[in-house]
Scaffold this motif. Structure first.
Motif, PDB file in Angstrom:
ATOM      1  N   THR A   1       0.810  -1.216   0.000  1.00 46.84           N
ATOM      2  CA  THR A   1       0.000   0.000   0.000  1.00 46.84           C
ATOM      3  C   THR A   1       0.843   1.266   0.000  1.00 46.84           C
ATOM      4  O   THR A   1       0.627   2.186  -0.808  1.00 46.84           O
ATOM      5  N   TRP A   2       1.823   1.345   0.893  1.00 43.95           N
ATOM      6  CA  TRP A   2       2.625   2.559   0.983  1.00 43.95           C
ATOM      7  C   TRP A   2       3.443   2.771  -0.288  1.00 43.95           C
ATOM      8  O   TRP A   2       3.653   3.916  -0.728  1.00 43.95           O
ATOM      9  N   LEU A   3       3.882   1.675  -0.921  1.00 41.08           N
ATOM     10  CA  LEU A   3       4.641   1.794  -2.165  1.00 41.08           C
ATOM     11  C   LEU A   3       3.741   2.262  -3.309  1.00 41.08           C
ATOM     12  O   LEU A   3       4.168   3.049  -4.174  1.00 41.08           O
ATOM     13  N   ASP A   4       2.500   1.790  -3.309  1.00 39.26           N
ATOM     14  CA  ASP A   4       1.544   2.214  -4.334  1.00 39.26           C
ATOM     15  C   ASP A   4       1.301   3.716  -4.250  1.00 39.26           C
ATOM     16  O   ASP A   4       1.351   4.428  -5.265  1.00 39.26           O
ATOM     17  N   LYS A   5       1.067   4.229  -3.047  1.00 39.92           N
ATOM     18  CA  LYS A   5       0.838   5.662  -2.878  1.00 39.92           C
ATOM     19  C   LYS A   5       2.101   6.478  -3.167  1.00 39.92           C
ATOM     20  O   LYS A   5       2.020   7.576  -3.736  1.00 39.92           O
ATOM     21  N   LEU A   6       3.248   5.930  -2.775  1.00 39.72           N
ATOM     22  CA  LEU A   6       4.506   6.634  -3.044  1.00 39.72           C
ATOM     23  C   LEU A   6       4.751   6.757  -4.538  1.00 39.72           C
ATOM     24  O   LEU A   6       5.156   7.824  -5.025  1.00 39.72           O
ATOM     25  N   TYR A   7       4.491   5.686  -5.268  1.00 39.36           N
ATOM     26  CA  TYR A   7       4.700   5.751  -6.722  1.00 39.36           C
ATOM     27  C   TYR A   7       3.761   6.770  -7.355  1.00 39.36           C
ATOM     28  O   TYR A   7       4.183   7.565  -8.218  1.00 39.36           O
ATOM     29  N   GLU A   8       2.501   6.765  -6.964  1.00 35.62           N
ATOM     30  CA  GLU A   8       1.563   7.735  -7.515  1.00 35.62           C
ATOM     31  C   GLU A   8       2.032   9.157  -7.238  1.00 35.62           C
ATOM     32  O   GLU A   8       1.915  10.042  -8.096  1.00 35.62           O
ATOM     33  N   ALA A   9       2.569   9.397  -6.036  1.00 35.69           N
ATOM     34  CA  ALA A   9       3.037  10.735  -5.679  1.00 35.69           C
ATOM     35  C   ALA A   9       4.254  11.144  -6.496  1.00 35.69           C
ATOM     36  O   ALA A   9       4.322  12.262  -7.028  1.00 35.69           O
ATOM     37  N   VAL A  10       5.226  10.239  -6.598  1.00 34.89           N
ATOM     38  CA  VAL A  10       6.452  10.557  -7.334  1.00 34.89           C
ATOM     39  C   VAL A  10       6.155  10.759  -8.813  1.00 34.89           C
ATOM     40  O   VAL A  10       6.658  11.704  -9.450  1.00 34.89           O
ATOM     41  N   GLU A  11       5.332   9.889  -9.386  1.00 33.13           N
ATOM     42  CA  GLU A  11       4.997   9.996 -10.809  1.00 33.13           C
ATOM     43  C   GLU A  11       4.263  11.296 -11.090  1.00 33.13           C
ATOM     44  O   GLU A  11       4.521  11.986 -12.084  1.00 33.13           O
TER      45      GLU A  11
ATOM     46  N   LEU B   1      -6.316  20.188 -14.937  1.00 32.10           N
ATOM     47  CA  LEU B   1      -6.751  20.212 -13.540  1.00 32.10           C
ATOM     48  C   LEU B   1      -7.457  18.919 -13.128  1.00 32.10           C
ATOM     49  O   LEU B   1      -7.194  18.401 -12.027  1.00 32.10           O
ATOM     50  N   PRO B   2      -8.343  18.343 -13.957  1.00 38.40           N
ATOM     51  CA  PRO B   2      -8.946  17.060 -13.560  1.00 38.40           C
ATOM     52  C   PRO B   2      -7.912  15.959 -13.337  1.00 38.40           C
ATOM     53  O   PRO B   2      -8.083  15.131 -12.436  1.00 38.40           O
ATOM     54  N   THR B   3      -6.839  15.960 -14.127  1.00 39.98           N
ATOM     55  CA  THR B   3      -5.779  14.969 -13.923  1.00 39.98           C
ATOM     56  C   THR B   3      -5.085  15.185 -12.587  1.00 39.98           C
ATOM     57  O   THR B   3      -4.734  14.221 -11.889  1.00 39.98           O
ATOM     58  N   PHE B   4      -4.879  16.455 -12.218  1.00 37.54           N
ATOM     59  CA  PHE B   4      -4.272  16.751 -10.918  1.00 37.54           C
ATOM     60  C   PHE B   4      -5.164  16.257  -9.780  1.00 37.54           C
ATOM     61  O   PHE B   4      -4.676  15.671  -8.807  1.00 37.54           O
ATOM     62  N   VAL B   5      -6.466  16.508  -9.898  1.00 36.36           N
ATOM     63  CA  VAL B   5      -7.401  16.050  -8.866  1.00 36.36           C
ATOM     64  C   VAL B   5      -7.410  14.528  -8.797  1.00 36.36           C
ATOM     65  O   VAL B   5      -7.402  13.935  -7.706  1.00 36.36           O
ATOM     66  N   LEU B   6      -7.421  13.880  -9.956  1.00 33.07           N
ATOM     67  CA  LEU B   6      -7.386  12.421 -10.010  1.00 33.07           C
ATOM     68  C   LEU B   6      -6.144  11.875  -9.318  1.00 33.07           C
ATOM     69  O   LEU B   6      -6.218  10.932  -8.513  1.00 33.07           O
ATOM     70  N   SER B   7      -4.995  12.463  -9.620  1.00 32.93           N
ATOM     71  CA  SER B   7      -3.746  12.009  -9.007  1.00 32.93           C
ATOM     72  C   SER B   7      -3.762  12.226  -7.498  1.00 32.93           C
ATOM     73  O   SER B   7      -3.257  11.384  -6.739  1.00 32.93           O
ATOM     74  N   PHE B   8      -4.333  13.342  -7.061  1.00 27.30           N
ATOM     75  CA  PHE B   8      -4.408  13.606  -5.618  1.00 27.30           C
ATOM     76  C   PHE B   8      -5.225  12.524  -4.904  1.00 27.30           C
ATOM     77  O   PHE B   8      -4.814  12.019  -3.855  1.00 27.30           O
TER      78      PHE B   8
ATOM     79  N   SER C   1      -5.712   7.833  -1.452  1.00 26.60           N
ATOM     80  CA  SER C   1      -6.519   6.626  -1.234  1.00 26.60           C
ATOM     81  C   SER C   1      -6.029   5.394  -1.976  1.00 26.60           C
ATOM     82  O   SER C   1      -6.602   4.314  -1.788  1.00 26.60           O
ATOM     83  N   GLY C   2      -5.017   5.533  -2.822  1.00 26.38           N
ATOM     84  CA  GLY C   2      -4.517   4.384  -3.557  1.00 26.38           C
ATOM     85  C   GLY C   2      -4.975   4.388  -5.004  1.00 26.38           C
ATOM     86  O   GLY C   2      -5.965   5.048  -5.371  1.00 26.38           O
ATOM     87  N   THR C   3      -4.263   3.621  -5.837  1.00 30.65           N
ATOM     88  CA  THR C   3      -4.537   3.614  -7.271  1.00 30.65           C
ATOM     89  C   THR C   3      -5.951   3.165  -7.594  1.00 30.65           C
ATOM     90  O   THR C   3      -6.623   3.736  -8.466  1.00 30.65           O
ATOM     91  N   GLU C   4      -6.446   2.145  -6.899  1.00 31.72           N
ATOM     92  CA  GLU C   4      -7.737   1.569  -7.245  1.00 31.72           C
ATOM     93  C   GLU C   4      -8.918   2.394  -6.742  1.00 31.72           C
ATOM     94  O   GLU C   4     -10.074   2.023  -6.988  1.00 31.72           O
ATOM     95  N   SER C   5      -8.651   3.497  -6.056  1.00 28.88           N
ATOM     96  CA  SER C   5      -9.757   4.325  -5.570  1.00 28.88           C
ATOM     97  C   SER C   5     -10.509   4.983  -6.729  1.00 28.88           C
ATOM     98  O   SER C   5     -11.697   5.287  -6.617  1.00 28.88           O
ATOM     99  N   ILE C   6      -9.819   5.229  -7.848  1.00 26.60           N
ATOM    100  CA  ILE C   6     -10.450   5.798  -9.044  1.00 26.60           C
ATOM    101  C   ILE C   6     -10.148   4.859 -10.208  1.00 26.60           C
ATOM    102  O   ILE C   6      -9.036   4.857 -10.738  1.00 26.60           O
ATOM    103  N   HIS C   7     -11.117   4.041 -10.606  1.00 32.97           N
ATOM    104  CA  HIS C   7     -10.868   3.098 -11.691  1.00 32.97           C
ATOM    105  C   HIS C   7     -11.102   3.774 -13.041  1.00 32.97           C
ATOM    106  O   HIS C   7     -11.556   4.922 -13.130  1.00 32.97           O
ATOM    107  N   ARG C   8     -10.830   3.041 -14.107  1.00 35.12           N
ATOM    108  CA  ARG C   8     -10.837   3.603 -15.468  1.00 35.12           C
ATOM    109  C   ARG C   8     -12.216   4.084 -15.906  1.00 35.12           C
ATOM    110  O   ARG C   8     -12.326   4.966 -16.749  1.00 35.12           O
TER     111      ARG C   8
END
Length: 361
Positions: A177-187, A253-260, A265-272
């Motif tokens: 979990t922490w690695l998933d959130k870290l990757y999303e933040a760094v990316e 801006l929507p991409t920024f909100v999505l990434s936030f 909450s993790g990658t799977e919080s917002i699916h495709r």
């Protein structure tokens, strides 16, 4: 019976929403391919006049190429997905297409920042020489290497899942979990947020310089004609800079909100298939479609070459507007418009030296 079989067996009874989104994507596809393709054609055809020792045009070529790649290789798949309301191309294309869409879109974002930096540099540091061709090529290569490299984990993360009875190509979370959130933040920081900050900072200071509220160019020794010329064109430059920055903010801006949300909450919080993801996707595609309009509508060098091809396709290059398009002389306000260095202003501004006029004559 599965949803895909149902779709194939219900006489193409697509929902109005699916049809509307698919038609909108089709329009974006046509504008993206034709607009960016035309700019690529013009820049390559007139590469000696436009690309040689002119970093801004090299960056513009880079951004339209990246937008063209995204338009050609990803929008057709997204069109089919929106029309059918599910993914039908399998897991391999799911990974490849989404990787291209994310990675190459990052290249376009990087190039936005490079153009902003080049324009700021030419105004704030006019005494510096133009960026060397080798440096420009390295910066362009950097824009094509870093975002795709940062997006490589998505080749592992994207998979085909069934969500709400729909087959969806969506990223799965990294098991830790922490690695998933870290990757999303760094990316997000490396590919989107830092280039965004650079773009806004540069264009903000471009506006300050053009309106005489920055001390960076006050000490330069300009003639009265040059200073008058700069003042006459500051509104145009400010308007162009503001248009680029505001359009970028609105579209991304929507991409920024999505990434936030994914960082928290993790990658799977917002699916495709989530509404926020749909809005972010359309915003990014719209930005890629209007990039050639933004960067060329106020650029007279490009307009002089693109205009005849849009409105006068029956003319040959030896006559009329096509002949004017081949001219290498630029009007004075093209220099400010294209953010060429102040040190080049003497090439087009009227000289106070009568002997110089005699020599030119």
């Amino acid at each position: 019976m599965t949803r895909s079989a149902t779709i194939l067996g219900k006489d193409m009874a697509y929902s109005p929403t699916d049809i509307t989104k698919a038609v909108f994507l089709a329009v974006i596809f046509v504008v993206t391919v034709l607009g960016n393709g035309l700019v690529v054609y013009v820049l390559i055809k007139y590469r000696k006049q436009l690309l040689k020792n002119r970093p801004t045009y090299q960056f513009i070529l880079n951004i339209v190429l990246s937008d063209l790649v995204v338009g050609l290789f990803t929008i057709p798949f997204e069109f089919t997905r929106e029309l059918l309301d599910e993914w039908i191309f399998g897991i391999a294309l799911c990974k490849i297409i989404e990787f291209i869409e994310i990675g190459i879109s990052g290249t376009a974002v990087f190039t936005h920042a490079l153009i902003a930096f080049d324009r700021y540099r030419s105004l704030a540091r006019p005494y510096l020489p133009k960026m060397e061709g080798r440096l420009v090529r390295r910066m362009i290569a950097f824009s094509w290497v870093v975002p795709p490299m940062m997006s490589l984990p998505y080749l592992y993360m994207f998979e085909v899942q069934v969500i709400d009875f729909r087959i969806i190509c969506t990223p799965a979370a990294i098991p830790i979990t922490w690695l998933d959130k870290l990757y999303e933040a760094v990316e997000f920081l490396a590919v989107f947020f830092i280039p965004f900050v650079v773009l806004c900072w540069c264009y903000f200071h471009v506006a300050l310089i053009m309106w005489g509220r920055s001390p960076l160019v006050v000490t330069l020794n300009f003639s009265s004609a040059q200073q008058s010329f700069i003042c006459q064109n500051r509104k145009r430059v400010t308007r162009t800079s503001a248009l680029v920055a505001v359009t970028f903010i609105i579209c991304w801006l929507p991409t920024f909100v999505l990434s936030f949300f994914r960082i928290v909450s993790g990658t799977e919080s917002i699916h495709r298939g989530h509404l926020l993801h749909e809005i972010a996707m359309f915003g990014a595609f719209i930005n890629e479609a209007i990039n050639p309009i933004i960067y060329c509508a106020f650029d007279r060098s490009l307009k002089a070459r693109i205009g005849p091809r849009i409105f006068c396709l029956h003319l040959t290059e030896s006559g009329g507007s096509s002949q004017n398009a081949n001219q290498t002389n630029f009007t004075p306000d093209e220099y400010i418009l294209n953010q060429v260095d102040f040190r080049n202003l003497h090439e087009t501004l009227p000289s106070n030296n009568p002997n110089e006029h005699i020599q030119r004559g």
